[in-house]
Design an enzyme around this catalytic site. Structure first.
Site, PDB file in Angstrom:
ATOM      1  N   ASP A   1      17.343  73.447  19.542  1.00 30.71           N
ATOM      2  CA  ASP A   1      17.090  74.697  20.255  1.00 30.71           C
ATOM      3  C   ASP A   1      18.377  75.466  20.535  1.00 30.71           C
ATOM      4  O   ASP A   1      18.479  76.661  20.261  1.00 30.71           O
ATOM      5  CB  ASP A   1      16.361  74.417  21.580  1.00 30.71           C
ATOM      6  CG  ASP A   1      14.954  73.891  21.371  1.00 30.71           C
ATOM      7  OD1 ASP A   1      14.309  74.316  20.395  1.00 30.71           O
ATOM      8  OD2 ASP A   1      14.505  73.061  22.177  1.00 30.71           O
TER       9      ASP A   1
ATOM     10  N   ARG B   1      18.819  70.381  37.196  1.00 31.28           N
ATOM     11  CA  ARG B   1      18.896  71.717  36.601  1.00 31.28           C
ATOM     12  C   ARG B   1      19.689  72.734  37.433  1.00 31.28           C
ATOM     13  O   ARG B   1      20.502  73.473  36.890  1.00 31.28           O
ATOM     14  CB  ARG B   1      17.499  72.245  36.286  1.00 31.28           C
ATOM     15  CG  ARG B   1      16.790  71.493  35.153  1.00 31.28           C
ATOM     16  CD  ARG B   1      17.653  71.415  33.911  1.00 31.28           C
ATOM     17  NE  ARG B   1      16.936  70.882  32.758  1.00 31.28           N
ATOM     18  CZ  ARG B   1      17.282  69.804  32.085  1.00 31.28           C
ATOM     19  NH1 ARG B   1      18.352  69.109  32.462  1.00 31.28           N
ATOM     20  NH2 ARG B   1      16.587  69.404  31.036  1.00 31.28           N
TER      21      ARG B   1
ATOM     22  N   SER C   1      11.156  63.581  22.714  1.00 36.80           N
ATOM     23  CA  SER C   1      12.019  64.516  23.426  1.00 36.80           C
ATOM     24  C   SER C   1      12.476  63.817  24.693  1.00 36.80           C
ATOM     25  O   SER C   1      11.670  63.510  25.571  1.00 36.80           O
ATOM     26  CB  SER C   1      11.254  65.803  23.764  1.00 36.80           C
ATOM     27  OG  SER C   1      12.076  66.683  24.511  1.00 36.80           O
TER      28      SER C   1
END
Length: 412
Positions: free
Chosen positions: A13, A92, A170
């Site tokens: 990505d 995050r 993933s």
């Protein structure tokens, strides 16, 4: 010259985002930023090798200490989401903050990520970035890219990627947790094998006990040996993981409303959360424990949303900090059958008296057992009264039905 900072992992990505930011968005220069929150060394090697092959200016930021401290803050809040410890969600905002700092230092006018429009991470990154004046860009989401398209584009451009994401699953790894999704795991009925696990061994009949020391709600030592936050988490990941502790297979409700299947490993997190709750059970009053559950739930929800710096969280933490002043002591944890069970706890702040609770003593301090008779008589009084009134009404209704002839079958 216009510059954009890209959250860069070296995977498919983010690799395809590099030329896209130049071709589709008109940026003259792209810089990559990788933030260390405890990923394996192999991931940094991949990022560095890919960046070098792309000719990408690459920055690596060490944020492990900040992240480890946040993880231990989450222990004081007993932070879980739908049954599993927060890991990716807490990482995050830490990553986003570090990337933003590099972007501003390097004179960037834009900041970008490779998240899709289906997940939570886009929201967590952008919640931090939209406090700045930088343009926020999400090529995968905005261009509607699929993994198939990205693979074809990478082949066409001869980009340095191997087999898309480099593996069947993933995987997202940080100091606190390891998540596994994708491939067959997208089928809720699929039963995964041991191959999806890396931090945990299949549970056996073996057991082990350890003692964890807490100071004001923070774990500081294991078996009398003091550790800094990073060392403590890494040590318990190894010890607890060897007994199969910390596996979760979850159908998770994401913020956008999608339901997804996630598999997690979190040995240290599970161990510390169980130990902390056990110690709170010893030292906090019933009212504090009940009310703190509400506080913890709200803290966890904001943590899951990536909004850990919200004003509400600061207010919640004021209550949490007050309660944690007495959460000091030790907890004995037994690893057994894939579980981390609290089997002993001790604190000088215990809201507990063995003498008072014992069946072998006649009184509770100056209170005689017979003093409870009056309480027992009052207990449930309103229930008895309400039920008697309701019962009387039911009897009246039955008498009325019998006298007026309704409810009979004489006319049929």
């Amino acid at each position: 010259m216009t510059r954009v900072a890209l959250a860069f992992s070296g995977g498919l990505d983010t690799t395809v985002c590099v030329p896209l930011l130049e071709e589709e968005y008109g940026y003259d220069d792209v810089i990559g930023v990788t933030v260390d929150v405890g990923q394996p060394a192999s991931e940094f090697e991949e990022a560095e090798e890919t960046a070098e092959a792309l000719g990408l200016e690459h920055y690596v930021v060490d944020a492990k200490e900040e992240f480890a401290q946040l993880c231990l803050d989450s222990v004081r809040a007993n932070a879980t989401y739908q049954g599993y410890p927060l890991g990716t969600a807490l990482a995050r905002p830490v990553i986003a903050k570090a990337i933003l700092e590099v972007a501003e230092e390097q004179g960037c006018t834009g900041i970008a990520h490779g998240c899709t429009g289906k997940g939570n991470d886009q929201l967590r990154f952008e919640a931090v970035w939209r406090d700045s004046d930088l343009e926020v860009i999400a090529p995968v989401r905005e261009l509607g890219l699929t993994r198939e398209w990205e693979n074809e584009y990478a082949a066409e451009k001869d980009l340095p990627v191997e087999g898309g994401d480099g593996g069947k699953w993933s995987v997202d790894t940080n100091l606190w947790s390891r998540s596994v999704e994708g491939s067959e795991l997208e089928d809720p009925s699929y039963v995964p094998g041991e191959e999806i696990y890396n931090w945990t061994q299949a549970p056996t009949g073996e057991t082990q006990e350890i003692e964890i020391t807490f100071e004001k709600g923070y774990p500081v030592a294991v078996d009398g040996v003091e550790y800094d936050p990073i060392e403590l988490i890494e040590h318990l990941n190894g010890v607890a993981g060897a007994y199969g502790v910390g596996r979760t297979d979850s159908m998770e409700d994401r913020m956008l409303g999608l339901k997804v299947r996630e598999n997690y490993e979190h040995p240290a997190a599970t161990t510390l959360l169980n130990a902390h709750e056990a110690l709170e059970g010893l030292v906090l009053t019933q009212e504090e424990r009940e009310f703190k559950q509400l506080i913890d739930q709200r803290w966890s929800k904001k943590g899951y949303e990536g909004l850990i710096d919200a004003p509400l969280v600061k207010a919640l933490e004021a209550f949490i900090d007050e309660t944690q002043q007495r959460v000091t002591g030790t907890v004995t944890i037994r690893f057994e059958g894939g579980q981390a069970r609290a089997v002993g706890r001790d604190s000088k702040y215990a809201a507990y008296s063995a003498e008072h609770a014992s069946f072998d003593t006649e009184t509770v301090g100056k209170i005689d057992q017979e003093d409870a008779t009056g309480v027992a008589k009052y207990h449930g009084f309103q229930r008895r009264l309400a039920n008697s009134v309701t019962g009387a009404e039911d009897e009246d209704d039955a008498v009325e039905l019998a006298t007026d002839g309704s409810g009979t079958d004489e006319d049929e």
